[in-house]
Motif scaffolding. Structure first.
Motif, PDB file in Angstrom:
ATOM      1  N   VAL A  80      -1.285   4.054  -0.853  1.00 28.82           N
ATOM      2  CA  VAL A  80       0.071   3.364  -0.846  1.00 28.82           C
ATOM      3  C   VAL A  80       0.861   3.799  -2.133  1.00 28.82           C
ATOM      4  CG1 VAL A  80       0.661   0.885  -1.590  1.00 28.82           C
ATOM      5  CG2 VAL A  80      -1.420   1.115  -0.256  1.00 28.82           C
ATOM      6  N   ARG A  81       0.225   4.208  -2.974  1.00 28.07           N
ATOM      7  CA  ARG A  81       1.148   4.906  -4.163  1.00 28.07           C
ATOM      8  C   ARG A  81       1.771   5.957  -3.703  1.00 28.07           C
ATOM      9  NH1 ARG A  81       1.859   0.605  -7.400  1.00 28.07           N
ATOM     10  NH2 ARG A  81      -0.036   0.094  -8.447  1.00 28.07           N
ATOM     11  N   HIS A  82       1.051   6.837  -3.238  1.00 27.56           N
ATOM     12  CA  HIS A  82       1.511   8.188  -2.530  1.00 27.56           C
ATOM     13  C   HIS A  82       2.938   7.839  -1.539  1.00 27.56           C
ATOM     14  CE1 HIS A  82       1.768  12.211  -0.739  1.00 27.56           C
ATOM     15  NE2 HIS A  82       1.919  11.564   0.480  1.00 27.56           N
ATOM     16  N   TRP A  83       2.765   6.604  -0.812  1.00 25.60           N
ATOM     17  CA  TRP A  83       4.084   6.249  -0.054  1.00 25.60           C
ATOM     18  C   TRP A  83       4.989   5.583  -1.036  1.00 25.60           C
ATOM     19  CZ3 TRP A  83       0.319   3.425   3.624  1.00 25.60           C
ATOM     20  CH2 TRP A  83      -0.346   4.254   4.450  1.00 25.60           C
ATOM     21  N   GLY A  84       4.839   5.330  -2.215  1.00 21.67           N
ATOM     22  CA  GLY A  84       5.933   4.901  -3.071  1.00 21.67           C
ATOM     23  C   GLY A  84       6.054   3.370  -2.827  1.00 21.67           C
ATOM     24  N   LEU A  85       4.942   2.810  -2.602  1.00 17.42           N
ATOM     25  CA  LEU A  85       4.912   1.302  -2.211  1.00 17.42           C
ATOM     26  C   LEU A  85       3.931   0.681  -3.451  1.00 17.42           C
ATOM     27  CD1 LEU A  85       5.003   1.400   1.540  1.00 17.42           C
ATOM     28  CD2 LEU A  85       6.885   1.019  -0.276  1.00 17.42           C
ATOM     29  N   VAL A  86       3.957  -0.757  -3.354  1.00 15.75           N
ATOM     30  CA  VAL A  86       2.933  -1.591  -4.101  1.00 15.75           C
ATOM     31  C   VAL A  86       1.870  -2.122  -3.404  1.00 15.75           C
ATOM     32  CG1 VAL A  86       3.101  -3.458  -5.503  1.00 15.75           C
ATOM     33  CG2 VAL A  86       5.210  -2.406  -5.581  1.00 15.75           C
TER      34      VAL A  86
END
Length: 172
Positions: free
Chosen positions: A114-120
């Protein structure tokens, strides 16, 4: 069962996932309503990715998935705007394999993605799931709200909505 690995779920893992999920259901009541089609529960249409924890012999010991649909995502959007969340879901570890940190490792894999996608990362927890609530709170997840979800058969269930706001935190 030392040496368990966490890796992306494969189609061939689904029977093992169902077996582990049934053991969890019998021990803990998760999922609260046993699905008519367990493989569809494990692979909903909105699923983005999934991981399994497997023993050295290839036995599925645990599971986690990412999807879009969650009450926590709706709560986050209401508080912060935008569509910047991904829901962690279907997290479970076979009772026979607990105590090895597999749940935390699965959760960390999902959060990293999720962090890799830049999301929370966000997640929903049924109000009666005390061990899960304790786990997420102890790992730094912030509770956003308690909402009521309507499930099949007209069942209404209170659900705690969580988000992991700190970008440096991987959920462990």
């Amino acid at each position: 069962m030392t040496g368990a690995a966490v890796r992306r779920r494969r189609l061939a893992d689904l029977p093992g996932c169902e077996r582990a999920m049934l053991a969890v259901h019998r021990a803990d009541g998760y999922p609260a309503q046993w699905p008519t089609r367990p493989s569809h529960f494990l692979r909903p249409a909105d699923q983005l990715a999934a991981w399994v924890a497997v023993s050295g012999a290839g036995e599925v010991l645990g599971h986690v998935a990412l999807g879009r649909d969650s009450s926590a995502g709706e709560q986050w959007t209401g508080l912060h705007g935008g569509d910047g969340t991904v829901a962690v879901s279907r997290l479970f570890v076979d009772p026979a394999a607990r105590g090895q940190g597999l749940g935390e490792r699965l959760l960390a894999a999902a959060v990293r993605q999720v962090r890799h996608w830049g999301l929370v990362p966000v997640l929903d927890v049924v109000a009666g799931s005390t061990p899960a609530l304790h786990l997420y709170r102890s790992l730094g997840w912030q509770e956003l709200a308690v909402v009521t979800q309507e499930w099949s058969g007209g069942v209404t269930v209170p659900v705690h909505c969580f988000a992991l706001n700190s970008p440096a935190d991987d959920g462990r």
